[in-house]
Each structure stands twice: as structure tokens, then as C-alpha cells.
Write a protein that holds these residues in place. Sequence first.
Motif, short mmCIF file in Angstrom:
data_model
loop_
_atom_site.label_atom_id
_atom_site.label_comp_id
_atom_site.label_asym_id
_atom_site.label_seq_id
_atom_site.Cartn_x
_atom_site.Cartn_y
_atom_site.Cartn_z
N GLY B 22 43.85 109.20 36.48
CA GLY B 22 45.03 110.00 36.12
C GLY B 22 45.08 110.25 34.62
N ALA B 23 44.81 109.19 33.84
CA ALA B 23 44.84 109.33 32.38
C ALA B 23 43.74 110.28 31.92
N ASP B 26 44.79 113.77 32.74
CA ASP B 26 45.90 114.15 31.85
C ASP B 26 45.36 114.50 30.47
N TYR B 27 44.39 113.72 30.01
CA TYR B 27 43.82 113.96 28.69
C TYR B 27 43.08 115.31 28.65
N LEU B 30 45.54 118.05 28.63
CA LEU B 30 46.20 118.11 27.32
C LEU B 30 45.31 118.83 26.30
#
Lengths: 449, 232
Positions: B22-23, B26-27, B30
Motif C-alpha cells: 500500500g505504501a 501510495d508513493y 504521489l
Amino acid sequence: MSIKETLNKLEQGTYQNSRIIDLGGVPFTARDVLVKAPLLTKLNMFYLGDRGEGKTQLAHDVNSYFGKNHCYAEGRPDFEPSELFRQLNAQTLGKVLRGEASPEDMAQIEKLTANVSKNLFYIDELNRCPPITQNYFFNLMDGKIVFQGRILPLGNRGYSVGFASANSGNAYNGTFEMDAALLDRMHMAIDITHPDFFTTAGDIFDIVSGNKKDPRASVPTASGQGLTEGILEMHEVFKQRPVSPILCALAPYFNLGLDYAQSTTRHSKRALKRTWPNSSGLKEDTDENKIYPMSKRAILAAMALTSGLEMIAETTGKVPKERTNADLNELEVGLFLDALKLTVPFSGIISPQYIDTECGGDAYVAFENLLGEGSARRSEIIGKTPRVYDAMLLAERGKTNTALLNEISTAEGEWQPVRDAIVHYAESDKEDLRQGDIVEQAKGNPGGK
Amino acid sequence: MVSETLGATRNFGFTLGRTAEGARSDYEALEKRLAEQEKRLAQQSTAPVSDPVVSIPPIIPQSPVTQPQNIPILSYDLSKANPKHFLVLPARTYGNYSYSDTAVCLYRLGKNSQVEQVGKALSLPYEDTAKELTNDSKYIGNVNWEQGMKLVLGLNGTPLTTRQGLDFLALLVSGQAKDLNGNLLGANECQRVIREILGKENPWRSEWLDANFKYLNSKGKPVASNKKELFI
């Protein structure tokens, strides 16, 4: 014993309260909040409430979980905690009286009792000690004693926790105001007779219709080790939990950010010292004169508590499924803000005048107005959380983005410390922060990173 | 050293059901979003100045701007003021309510000799305590509503009413705002003022208008604005 088994066993006891307490949208049992969370995280707990509503019963339950590894004392005006830990060495005293004592013997005239290695220290009716006596409890709640010029840790295997109880409102004969520094050391403080935490009608029915005919609190029945081993093992696992990046980034907001006073000379509530909240420079149309910055200890305690509640929710299957990291960040921040309800209302950071004059003397109403659901401050924090998460994603990789940071803060003010902290993290090589460090720092012990 | 691996975490593991995957995603999302944002900003900086606001429909009908004459102003001596620092708010009539052409300063009021004079008369030590977000202009930020109103009146100015305040913002949005020389205000200047007033920024800021409201409870007693049950 698995963590789940320990948590299940901590659900058992004579004190009955089946109230469901919603924190951050997660339903916790009363025992999750009142008992399991402080024991899991090793945070000190202070129970407040009206007389005859179960504080002592709850105390006996908590003591029984530790079997022989607890130390119980009752607050009274002449009580001094060191009397639990020191005793005269009879042999040395005999030598002294016979005039046979050497200088070395003289130094050993006092010795420590076995109480220093207990895991739980419980002070009932703490506010029956006057403020001067309350000062003696600082070290006890910090998990240490000073003996013959040396600082010694209390407990064994690095675990000692302080619990205390008191009648709320200081409305009873023979009770005293609580010392602010001691309240800050009582990491959690809950009025168990507040409607959000109080026993349900069903509980009352069960209590009065059950076997219990004696109105006195039942005395602890467990002997031996009780659940000590399980509690200590559970805490060891907790200590290894990673620290939340979002909460680390938000922490400066509650310390430096809440200190910001726009129109005062030094833009600092702390700089106003005793004139806060009555200083003329404070804005009256905001909460500048209502809420004081949280101490680092209080923030650390709230962060540890949040993580402990998360661990309980994970272990008992209460974490919502199939959520994105962003959703779960929001849930965590909501949980943190709700956890503040278990730490802030009696901590002294809300203006007593505000509580008394505008909130009818109810500290929880004051908390809800300032940081609760629907408050402007809470909405702002939740609103900024996605940007803080984004900025931390970059900072973890040593990067920053000005546009993103501008969305958090563009000028001096409450959010500038958050921006500064994120930039600091991006430029640092800090690694491997765990909950164990957070708890030790909350207890005032060195060694945390 | 900092790892450049996507999703890598230096300090933080994943609790509460959050995942490394997930991170990582997300990164990535972004980085993509920030790149697009930078590209958009670069395009905007090369576009004609008025572009960002011409697409915003006017909120109020436009009336011809008359040459400012004998109008009440929110400053001291108009002849000494920079005409580019003032906007002409055209006269309007709403039923029984009307106001004449009004010059509105585009900057918050800062301390000067006339302010000092008024302050002395009112026994109020007005000082520059704050700085505008969008420029280096300092202003008197530590006054409450009553002190602010007294100061403007003392300077022979007129505090904006709520209607004028609304019309002022609408004029800025419309792209038709003109300065005292009769020149259209640039889009950047309009956006600057809008951001200064309406932007959700730190430190917290707001504008005093010629209107006073109190929060009252059901018994008519003043209460805090964040009380759940209140009557205005």
C-alpha cells in the motif's frame, strides 16, 4: 500464553462493566480501555469516580492479575511511598545499639524491601494525600526510587506500572487537589462514572441480582504469579511494535503548535507562564485561552496508548478489513485523538476557568469542544492527515516537496512545527524507532532514541 | 543512508493493517501527482495573466466604474496613497440599502503616524504585529473587532459592511476589478488578495467587517462559538 489468551483472561474479574467504548470508530470493551491498554503498554492509570461505583473493586481485580507481584497502599495524609521500599536492617541496628557498628555497617542500616521488585504499584484514594505528600509519588510513577543517593529501577524484567484511584471532584472530606506534575505522570486518567465509561443498566441488574450480597469490594483471590508472566510477555511484544510515522509527524503540533499564540509578544503560551490563560494578548475568539500545549510526556503516553489500543484491536479482530493505507491512517489519527480523551481531560492542559465557566465543570465537555468529534481543531487535523502522510512518504526516502509542505504550513503558526519536523526527518538518518522507546521516554527514563 | 527503494521504511513498520504494498503504490501515485502538478504550474506561469480568473463567471452584474471622486476610503489621505494599492468598489443598491463608490485598500492596515495619532486619542497602542502571507507588508494584527472599528473610523474611513465585503470578493473573482487609476487589476494580484482573505492558512487570519454577531444560548446568554446548541 498467547497475547490473545492473556487479553481474554484480563477480561475476567469481579468488576463488571459491559459498556462498549468507541474510539476512532473501533468498539472497545470497558476492560480493553480501563485495564488491558494500560497493562499492555505499561502506562500509569488513574481511576476517578464517585464513591461506591467500583473503583476499589477494579483495583482489586488489577492487583489480583499480578498475584504476589503487586504492592497495594492506601493514600493518607502521612503516607510516604518510601516506607514501602525501605526498612531498618535489624542486625545492623543491633550492632549500632551495642556500639559495635563499623562505618560500613552504618551505611547499611537501611535496606530495601522485596517491594522494589513488584510489577504493579497501586495507591487507593490517592487524593487523600495532601499535595506535599503527592510529590513523593513522582518517582514511584516514573518507576524508580532513590536509595542512598542512587537511582534504582522498580519492578522486574523492566516492568513496573503505577495505578491509583481517587474520588472525583475533590468533593469529599479529607481529600485534596491533585498536583499537576503528578497528574501528568498518571499517563491515563479516566472518570469511570462518566456516562461514556459507566456501567450499563444490565450490569447493575446483574450486580444486584447475583451472588454478591456484601456491599464491600471483593478482595483479590488470585495468588502466586497471577497473570504476571502473560502480561510481561505481552508487553515485550508491544515494545517491538513500530512507531507510527503519522503520529510522529503530528506530535510537534500538540507540543509546539498548541503553544502558538498569534498576538502575544513571543507567540508562545509557555512564555506567558502563570498569566495564561488570562493574559491580555490571547485571542478570545479562538481556543488560545482554553488549551495549553501538551507535554512531551503526555504526547508519548498518548502515542503508546494508541499503539496499545491498535494492538488490542488487531488481536481481537476489530480492525476494519480491506482498507487502504490512507483510510487506516485516518483511523489511526482518529484513534489517537480519541485516546487523548483518556489522557487530556484531567491533565491540566485545559483551562480550569473554561471547564468551570463554559462547560459546567465537566472536563469531558471541555475536551469534546476543543478536540472532540465536530471540533474545528479535530477537523483541521484530520483534514491535514493525508498531506502529512504524503510528506512522510517522501521524507522516508530523504525527499521533500515544497508545494506539499506548503499545504501543511506556509508561515509561522500551529502547523509550522509539523512541517519543520517532516523536513528534519527527511534530512536525518534516524532509524528503527519502537514502542519500547516511546514508553521509556513517557516514563522519563533515559535510553530512548 | 536513506534507501531509495520504493516502499522502503527506515523507522516505521506497518501496523493496523497497513501494508508495504500500500505504501509503495501510495508513493508511486504521489510522485506521479506531484510531477503533474509541477507540469501544470509551469504551463500556468507562461499563460496570459488574466487566464486563471476569466473562466470564473461574474457573481454580480457589472456596473460601469465611475471616476472616483469624494469617495469614503479605508485609508488616510488618498492623494498620498499609491492608487495601485486600492480597488474601486462600484456603488450598489439593494432595496433600501445602498452605498456609493468606495476605495478599498488591497493591503491590511499597518502602523503609521496617523494610526499612532488615533491610537493616542483612543489610548490604544496600535502596533504592527503580523505580516501578510503573500508579501512583506506588516499590519496591525493584535486588535479585536471593536478596536479595529474605532481605528478605521478614527482615520475617517468606513469599515466594509458584510454586503460590501461580499461584493468586494465577488469583484476580485470577476476579473473586472480596477485600481484608482482605472486600470484592471492583474489576475495574480486578484488571486493574491483572495488567498490573503479566504485562504485556509497558518497563522489563522480573518477580516473584521462592520457587523457584530454573538453566540447566545436559549436563554440569551453569550456562549462559546463551539457549543453544540446555540442560537445566533
